[in-house]
Design a protein around this motif. Structure first.
Motif, PDB file in Angstrom:
ATOM      1  N   LEU A  86       0.789  -1.211  -0.425  1.00 41.18           N
ATOM      2  CA  LEU A  86      -0.018  -0.013  -0.617  1.00 41.18           C
ATOM      3  C   LEU A  86       1.184   1.384  -0.131  1.00 41.18           C
ATOM      4  O   LEU A  86       0.813   2.378  -0.712  1.00 41.18           O
ATOM      5  CB  LEU A  86      -0.489  -0.445   1.219  1.00 41.18           C
ATOM      6  CG  LEU A  86      -1.997   1.266   1.198  1.00 41.18           C
ATOM      7  CD1 LEU A  86      -2.739   1.310   0.342  1.00 41.18           C
ATOM      8  CD2 LEU A  86      -2.384   1.177   2.383  1.00 41.18           C
ATOM      9  N   TYR A  87       1.474   1.392   0.471  1.00 45.80           N
ATOM     10  CA  TYR A  87       2.914   2.528   1.184  1.00 45.80           C
ATOM     11  C   TYR A  87       3.388   2.705  -0.559  1.00 45.80           C
ATOM     12  O   TYR A  87       3.959   3.883  -0.582  1.00 45.80           O
ATOM     13  CB  TYR A  87       3.712   2.555   2.065  1.00 45.80           C
ATOM     14  CG  TYR A  87       4.537   2.979   1.735  1.00 45.80           C
ATOM     15  CD1 TYR A  87       4.520   4.333   2.632  1.00 45.80           C
ATOM     16  CD2 TYR A  87       6.072   2.891   0.901  1.00 45.80           C
ATOM     17  CE1 TYR A  87       5.556   5.690   2.354  1.00 45.80           C
ATOM     18  CE2 TYR A  87       6.861   3.781   1.722  1.00 45.80           C
ATOM     19  CZ  TYR A  87       6.702   5.084   2.162  1.00 45.80           C
ATOM     20  OH  TYR A  87       7.940   6.312   1.547  1.00 45.80           O
ATOM     21  N   TRP A 103      11.007  13.623  -0.206  1.00 47.65           N
ATOM     22  CA  TRP A 103      10.455  13.791   1.407  1.00 47.65           C
ATOM     23  C   TRP A 103       9.023  13.688   1.450  1.00 47.65           C
ATOM     24  O   TRP A 103       8.346  13.058   2.535  1.00 47.65           O
ATOM     25  CB  TRP A 103      11.541  13.825   2.325  1.00 47.65           C
ATOM     26  CG  TRP A 103      11.270  15.449   2.506  1.00 47.65           C
ATOM     27  CD1 TRP A 103      12.171  16.087   1.823  1.00 47.65           C
ATOM     28  CD2 TRP A 103      10.832  15.899   3.110  1.00 47.65           C
ATOM     29  NE1 TRP A 103      12.040  17.430   2.180  1.00 47.65           N
ATOM     30  CE2 TRP A 103      10.672  17.641   2.972  1.00 47.65           C
ATOM     31  CE3 TRP A 103       9.424  15.925   3.886  1.00 47.65           C
ATOM     32  CZ2 TRP A 103      10.178  18.804   3.214  1.00 47.65           C
ATOM     33  CZ3 TRP A 103       8.880  16.774   5.491  1.00 47.65           C
ATOM     34  CH2 TRP A 103       9.322  17.601   4.753  1.00 47.65           C
ATOM     35  N   ILE A 104       8.563  14.575   1.230  1.00 54.83           N
ATOM     36  CA  ILE A 104       7.746  14.746   1.040  1.00 54.83           C
ATOM     37  C   ILE A 104       6.561  13.746   0.619  1.00 54.83           C
ATOM     38  O   ILE A 104       5.490  13.241   1.100  1.00 54.83           O
ATOM     39  CB  ILE A 104       6.848  16.610   0.256  1.00 54.83           C
ATOM     40  CG1 ILE A 104       7.581  17.419   0.954  1.00 54.83           C
ATOM     41  CG2 ILE A 104       5.560  16.484   0.782  1.00 54.83           C
ATOM     42  CD1 ILE A 104       7.628  19.109   0.160  1.00 54.83           C
ATOM     43  N   LEU A 108       3.464  12.018   3.267  1.00 56.08           N
ATOM     44  CA  LEU A 108       2.759  12.013   2.904  1.00 56.08           C
ATOM     45  C   LEU A 108       2.103  10.838   2.775  1.00 56.08           C
ATOM     46  O   LEU A 108       0.603  10.165   3.405  1.00 56.08           O
ATOM     47  CB  LEU A 108       2.284  13.059   1.577  1.00 56.08           C
ATOM     48  CG  LEU A 108       1.921  14.219   1.832  1.00 56.08           C
ATOM     49  CD1 LEU A 108       1.662  14.947   0.755  1.00 56.08           C
ATOM     50  CD2 LEU A 108       1.124  14.702   2.908  1.00 56.08           C
ATOM     51  N   ALA A 109       2.830   9.906   2.336  1.00 57.35           N
ATOM     52  CA  ALA A 109       2.564   8.260   1.567  1.00 57.35           C
ATOM     53  C   ALA A 109       2.205   7.491   3.420  1.00 57.35           C
ATOM     54  O   ALA A 109       1.379   6.766   4.025  1.00 57.35           O
ATOM     55  CB  ALA A 109       3.494   7.972   0.796  1.00 57.35           C
ATOM     56  N   ASP A 131      -1.111   6.855  14.815  1.00 59.32           N
ATOM     57  CA  ASP A 131      -0.455   5.906  13.011  1.00 59.32           C
ATOM     58  C   ASP A 131      -0.741   6.350  11.873  1.00 59.32           C
ATOM     59  O   ASP A 131       0.289   6.216  11.835  1.00 59.32           O
ATOM     60  CB  ASP A 131      -1.410   4.548  13.420  1.00 59.32           C
ATOM     61  CG  ASP A 131      -1.731   3.793  14.023  1.00 59.32           C
ATOM     62  OD1 ASP A 131      -0.558   3.828  15.163  1.00 59.32           O
ATOM     63  OD2 ASP A 131      -2.866   2.751  14.704  1.00 59.32           O
ATOM     64  N   THR A 132      -0.798   7.712  12.546  1.00 61.38           N
ATOM     65  CA  THR A 132      -0.948   8.441  10.453  1.00 61.38           C
ATOM     66  C   THR A 132       0.387   9.187  11.401  1.00 61.38           C
ATOM     67  O   THR A 132       1.217   9.210  10.026  1.00 61.38           O
ATOM     68  CB  THR A 132      -2.650   9.748  10.447  1.00 61.38           C
ATOM     69  OG1 THR A 132      -3.617   8.918  10.291  1.00 61.38           O
ATOM     70  CG2 THR A 132      -2.170  10.842   9.598  1.00 61.38           C
ATOM     71  N   ILE A 133       0.097   9.613  12.459  1.00 63.32           N
ATOM     72  CA  ILE A 133       1.747  10.546  12.423  1.00 63.32           C
ATOM     73  C   ILE A 133       3.021   9.510  12.557  1.00 63.32           C
ATOM     74  O   ILE A 133       3.653   9.540  11.730  1.00 63.32           O
ATOM     75  CB  ILE A 133       1.618  11.571  14.208  1.00 63.32           C
ATOM     76  CG1 ILE A 133       0.313  12.392  13.790  1.00 63.32           C
ATOM     77  CG2 ILE A 133       3.018  11.886  14.072  1.00 63.32           C
ATOM     78  CD1 ILE A 133       0.620  12.728  14.669  1.00 63.32           C
ATOM     79  N   THR A 134       2.731   8.550  12.997  1.00 60.00           N
ATOM     80  CA  THR A 134       3.955   7.943  12.946  1.00 60.00           C
ATOM     81  C   THR A 134       4.185   7.066  11.388  1.00 60.00           C
ATOM     82  O   THR A 134       5.448   7.159  11.326  1.00 60.00           O
ATOM     83  CB  THR A 134       3.306   6.204  14.134  1.00 60.00           C
ATOM     84  OG1 THR A 134       2.988   6.554  15.313  1.00 60.00           O
ATOM     85  CG2 THR A 134       4.276   5.054  14.441  1.00 60.00           C
ATOM     86  N   GLY A 135       3.342   7.111  10.637  1.00 59.84           N
ATOM     87  CA  GLY A 135       3.624   6.135   9.071  1.00 59.84           C
ATOM     88  C   GLY A 135       4.223   7.455   8.787  1.00 59.84           C
ATOM     89  O   GLY A 135       5.415   7.281   7.929  1.00 59.84           O
ATOM     90  N   GLY A 136       3.663   8.661   9.168  1.00 59.75           N
ATOM     91  CA  GLY A 136       4.352   9.686   7.816  1.00 59.75           C
ATOM     92  C   GLY A 136       6.080  10.106   8.836  1.00 59.75           C
ATOM     93  O   GLY A 136       6.561  10.382   8.150  1.00 59.75           O
TER      94      GLY A 136
END
Length: 149
Positions: A86-87, A103-104, A108-109, A131-136
């Motif tokens: 997915l990423y 890196w942007i 975002l991905a 989880d959104t913050i961690t993934g980013g």
């Protein structure tokens, strides 16, 4: 003597390389499948190693435990393989739009992947945000690390 290596034995060991090429005709699909397979295998081997260590410490192995082990390996491999696929798909899609770069796109991905996976796991709103913050953060850190090495 300066520059002399007498008394030293120098060698290097390299692992044999194996490759499997799956060509679907689509660069994106090839990358997604490759990423899925690599991370699924890594996750499955991680489960195998942990469970074997646990079994050795307890001193017992049984047919039932081996069946449970194979199920855990498949589940963990599929879980991490899907997340990475997915990423990779999201990064590729962002690169194709040419709106942002580097890196942007990774940030975002990563954030979107974290949010989607957390939402799919029926996490609460606070967990989805974390989880959104961690993934980013993880995706950005990896990109910046690659940039500096």
């Amino acid at each position: 003597m300066k520059g002399s290596h007498s008394g030293f034995f120098c060698t290097s060991i390299t692992a044999p390389k194996m490759g499997v090429v799956i060509d679907t005709g689509s660069h994106l699909l090839n990358q997604i499948i490759d990423s899925f397979l690599v991370f699924a295998i890594v996750a499955a081997v991680r489960v195998l190693a942990l469970e074997l260590c646990h079994g050795v410490n307890k001193g017992s192995f049984s047919k039932g435990k081996l069946q449970d082990l194979s199920m855990k390996m498949c589940k963990e491999g599929a879980y991490w393989g899907i997340i990475v696929a997915l990423y990779v798909g999201l990064v590729y899609a962002m690169q194709m739009t040419h709106i942002l770069g580097g890196w942007i796109n990774a940030m975002l991905a990563g954030a979107l992947t974290g949010a989607l996976v957390s939402s799919a796991c029926n996490s609460g709103k606070d967990k989805i945000v974390k989880d959104t913050i961690t993934g980013g953060f993880i995706a950005t850190a990896i990109q910046l690390f690659q940039y500096f090495t």
